[in-house]
Design an enzyme around this catalytic site. Structure first.
Site, PDB file in Angstrom:
ATOM      1  N   TYR A   1      -5.972  75.372  -3.872  1.00 28.10           N
ATOM      2  CA  TYR A   1      -7.301  75.875  -4.232  1.00 28.10           C
ATOM      3  C   TYR A   1      -7.243  76.704  -5.510  1.00 28.10           C
ATOM      4  O   TYR A   1      -8.177  76.676  -6.329  1.00 28.10           O
ATOM      5  CB  TYR A   1      -7.873  76.686  -3.073  1.00 28.10           C
ATOM      6  CG  TYR A   1      -7.918  75.913  -1.779  1.00 28.10           C
ATOM      7  CD1 TYR A   1      -8.895  74.939  -1.561  1.00 28.10           C
ATOM      8  CD2 TYR A   1      -6.969  76.115  -0.793  1.00 28.10           C
ATOM      9  CE1 TYR A   1      -8.923  74.203  -0.393  1.00 28.10           C
ATOM     10  CE2 TYR A   1      -6.986  75.389   0.386  1.00 28.10           C
ATOM     11  CZ  TYR A   1      -7.959  74.433   0.586  1.00 28.10           C
ATOM     12  OH  TYR A   1      -7.978  73.695   1.743  1.00 28.10           O
TER      13      TYR A   1
ATOM     14  N   GLY B   1      -4.701  65.568 -15.848  1.00 30.22           N
ATOM     15  CA  GLY B   1      -5.230  64.508 -14.983  1.00 30.22           C
ATOM     16  C   GLY B   1      -5.545  63.298 -15.827  1.00 30.22           C
ATOM     17  O   GLY B   1      -6.327  63.380 -16.785  1.00 30.22           O
TER      18      GLY B   1
ATOM     19  N   GLU C   1      -7.834  57.741 -15.740  1.00 31.26           N
ATOM     20  CA  GLU C   1      -8.127  56.893 -14.588  1.00 31.26           C
ATOM     21  C   GLU C   1      -8.472  57.760 -13.368  1.00 31.26           C
ATOM     22  O   GLU C   1      -9.385  57.435 -12.598  1.00 31.26           O
ATOM     23  CB  GLU C   1      -6.922  55.995 -14.277  1.00 31.26           C
ATOM     24  CG  GLU C   1      -6.661  54.909 -15.306  1.00 31.26           C
ATOM     25  CD  GLU C   1      -6.083  55.426 -16.607  1.00 31.26           C
ATOM     26  OE1 GLU C   1      -6.188  54.725 -17.632  1.00 31.26           O
ATOM     27  OE2 GLU C   1      -5.508  56.545 -16.613  1.00 31.26           O
TER      28      GLU C   1
ATOM     29  N   GLN D   1     -18.258  47.383 -46.834  1.00 29.47           N
ATOM     30  CA  GLN D   1     -19.180  47.542 -45.712  1.00 29.47           C
ATOM     31  C   GLN D   1     -18.450  47.848 -44.400  1.00 29.47           C
ATOM     32  O   GLN D   1     -18.893  48.690 -43.621  1.00 29.47           O
ATOM     33  CB  GLN D   1     -20.033  46.276 -45.535  1.00 29.47           C
ATOM     34  CG  GLN D   1     -21.107  46.432 -44.463  1.00 29.47           C
ATOM     35  CD  GLN D   1     -21.909  45.158 -44.256  1.00 29.47           C
ATOM     36  OE1 GLN D   1     -21.338  44.080 -44.140  1.00 29.47           O
ATOM     37  NE2 GLN D   1     -23.226  45.276 -44.231  1.00 29.47           N
TER      38      GLN D   1
ATOM     39  N   GLY E   1       2.309  63.279 -10.511  1.00 32.76           N
ATOM     40  CA  GLY E   1       1.720  63.752 -11.756  1.00 32.76           C
ATOM     41  C   GLY E   1       0.292  64.210 -11.511  1.00 32.76           C
ATOM     42  O   GLY E   1       0.045  65.330 -11.062  1.00 32.76           O
ATOM     43  N   SER E   2      -0.666  63.321 -11.768  1.00 34.08           N
ATOM     44  CA  SER E   2      -2.062  63.662 -11.541  1.00 34.08           C
ATOM     45  C   SER E   2      -2.351  63.916 -10.063  1.00 34.08           C
ATOM     46  O   SER E   2      -3.270  64.652  -9.714  1.00 34.08           O
ATOM     47  CB  SER E   2      -2.962  62.527 -12.052  1.00 34.08           C
ATOM     48  OG  SER E   2      -2.820  62.358 -13.447  1.00 34.08           O
TER      49      SER E   2
ATOM     50  N   ARG F   1      -8.985  55.944 -52.349  1.00 38.61           N
ATOM     51  CA  ARG F   1      -8.114  54.771 -52.254  1.00 38.61           C
ATOM     52  C   ARG F   1      -8.853  53.532 -52.768  1.00 38.61           C
ATOM     53  O   ARG F   1      -9.992  53.274 -52.375  1.00 38.61           O
ATOM     54  CB  ARG F   1      -7.713  54.564 -50.794  1.00 38.61           C
ATOM     55  CG  ARG F   1      -6.938  53.284 -50.515  1.00 38.61           C
ATOM     56  CD  ARG F   1      -5.562  53.308 -51.127  1.00 38.61           C
ATOM     57  NE  ARG F   1      -4.759  52.180 -50.643  1.00 38.61           N
ATOM     58  CZ  ARG F   1      -3.617  51.802 -51.157  1.00 38.61           C
ATOM     59  NH1 ARG F   1      -3.116  52.475 -52.198  1.00 38.61           N
ATOM     60  NH2 ARG F   1      -2.947  50.794 -50.659  1.00 38.61           N
TER      61      ARG F   1
ATOM     62  N   ILE G   1       7.305  69.463 -18.156  1.00 41.59           N
ATOM     63  CA  ILE G   1       6.784  70.833 -18.128  1.00 41.59           C
ATOM     64  C   ILE G   1       6.708  71.406 -19.539  1.00 41.59           C
ATOM     65  O   ILE G   1       7.728  71.625 -20.200  1.00 41.59           O
ATOM     66  CB  ILE G   1       7.656  71.736 -17.237  1.00 41.59           C
ATOM     67  CG1 ILE G   1       7.792  71.123 -15.839  1.00 41.59           C
ATOM     68  CG2 ILE G   1       7.055  73.129 -17.170  1.00 41.59           C
ATOM     69  CD1 ILE G   1       6.473  70.783 -15.162  1.00 41.59           C
TER      70      ILE G   1
ATOM     71  N   GLU H   1      -9.592  73.873 -17.620  1.00 43.95           N
ATOM     72  CA  GLU H   1      -8.541  73.173 -18.364  1.00 43.95           C
ATOM     73  C   GLU H   1      -9.077  71.887 -18.988  1.00 43.95           C
ATOM     74  O   GLU H   1      -8.773  71.563 -20.141  1.00 43.95           O
ATOM     75  CB  GLU H   1      -7.367  72.845 -17.444  1.00 43.95           C
ATOM     76  CG  GLU H   1      -6.257  72.082 -18.152  1.00 43.95           C
ATOM     77  CD  GLU H   1      -5.193  71.541 -17.198  1.00 43.95           C
ATOM     78  OE1 GLU H   1      -4.068  71.281 -17.666  1.00 43.95           O
ATOM     79  OE2 GLU H   1      -5.491  71.358 -16.013  1.00 43.95           O
TER      80      GLU H   1
END
Length: 268
Positions: free
Chosen positions: A124, A255, A258, A170, A18-19, A159, A44, A133
């Site tokens: 690259y 990404g 983490e 508060q 994944g990342s 409400r 995807i 992104e």
């Protein structure tokens, strides 16, 4: 694509990658003027509807190839033998957006569809666009947070609980004051990043900071907004519930956060 006649997708993620883009296993072997592609992609976006798919593959599987072994192939979905789409994945949120698995079994792709025309540049090419992104994700997170805050302020003003408006308690005022401050700080940072992106001076470390910070604050703010809505906040009839379910992915895609922290830590 600009006219909307074609839908595009970017296919990087796999069941085991994944990342960590370097862990992808989809391979493309050249035979004459054709690449033979084998592998699988998952998660995807637009996978089920895309006409053009930018596919991350390994064109050099040698032990010493490293990041130079990656390339990007442009897949023309309707003209690629051996390519098939898997099931539409059932996500927690973003229900209107299709997300799918993709399969390649001896799929035949013309060598002319190699993005950039030179093998080994894929990693690259991807890295060059990741900062942009991640700023896009930070912008989305900021906009969603501000919308959630506005939605919640309007709700707590009408409400009533125990005979008075929710805004008059508060705790409500403190939670919303903290959210407003967090959003002001986030907006200042994101706008600086946008200026640097336009100027061509945005580095990967700062983009990672923006993505991590903005999405963390988004999830924190929206979760508190759901809480202030009470039981109604958990109902998809209310916009705040859809913001909560749609927005949770922000800390994962582009990404994971983490990984963003790891990228930042490498510069210390």
């Amino acid at each position: 694509m600009a006219r909307g006649d074609l839908v595009a997708a970017l296919a990087m993620s796999e069941p085991g990658a994944g990342s960590d883009v370097r862990a992808i296993r989809t391979r493309a072997r050249r035979e004459g003027d054709t690449y033979i592609v084998n592998g699988q992609k998952t998660f995807i976006t637009h996978g089920h509807t895309a006409d053009l798919i930018c596919l991350a593959v390994k064109t050099d599987t040698g032990e010493d190839a490293g990041v130079r072994g990656f390339s990007l192939l442009v897949i023309e979905a309707g003209e690629t033998p051996g390519f098939k789409r898997g099931r539409r994945l059932d996500k927690v949120g973003l229900k209107a957006q299709d997300t799918a698995e993709l399969f390649f079994e001896d799929a035949r792709v013309p060598v002319a569809n190699l993005l950039g025309g030179v093998e080994g540049r894929g990693f690259y090419q991807l890295m060059e666009q990741l900062a942009k992104e991640r700023i896009n994700i930070a912008m989305q997170a900021l906009a969603l947070s501000e919308a959630a805050l506005a939605e919640t302020v309007a709700y707590v003003k009408q409400r009533e609980v125990f005979g008075k408006r929710l805004i008059d308690f508060q705790n409500t005022r403190i939670v919303l004051a903290e959210a407003k401050t967090a959003m002001a700080v986030t907006r200042s940072f994101v706008e600086v990043c946008i200026d640097r992106l336009i100027a061509g001076t945005l580095d990967g470390e700062t983009a990672a900071m923006a993505k991590w910070w903005a999405t963390e604050k988004q999830c924190e703010v929206i979760d508190n907004c759901v809480q202030l809505h009470g039981g109604y906040g958990y109902m998809l009839d209310y916009p705040i519930a859809r913001m909560w379910s749609d927005g949770r992915i922000q800390k994962i895609w582009g990404g994971s956060n983490e990984v963003m922290k790891e990228l930042i830590a490498r510069t210390l």
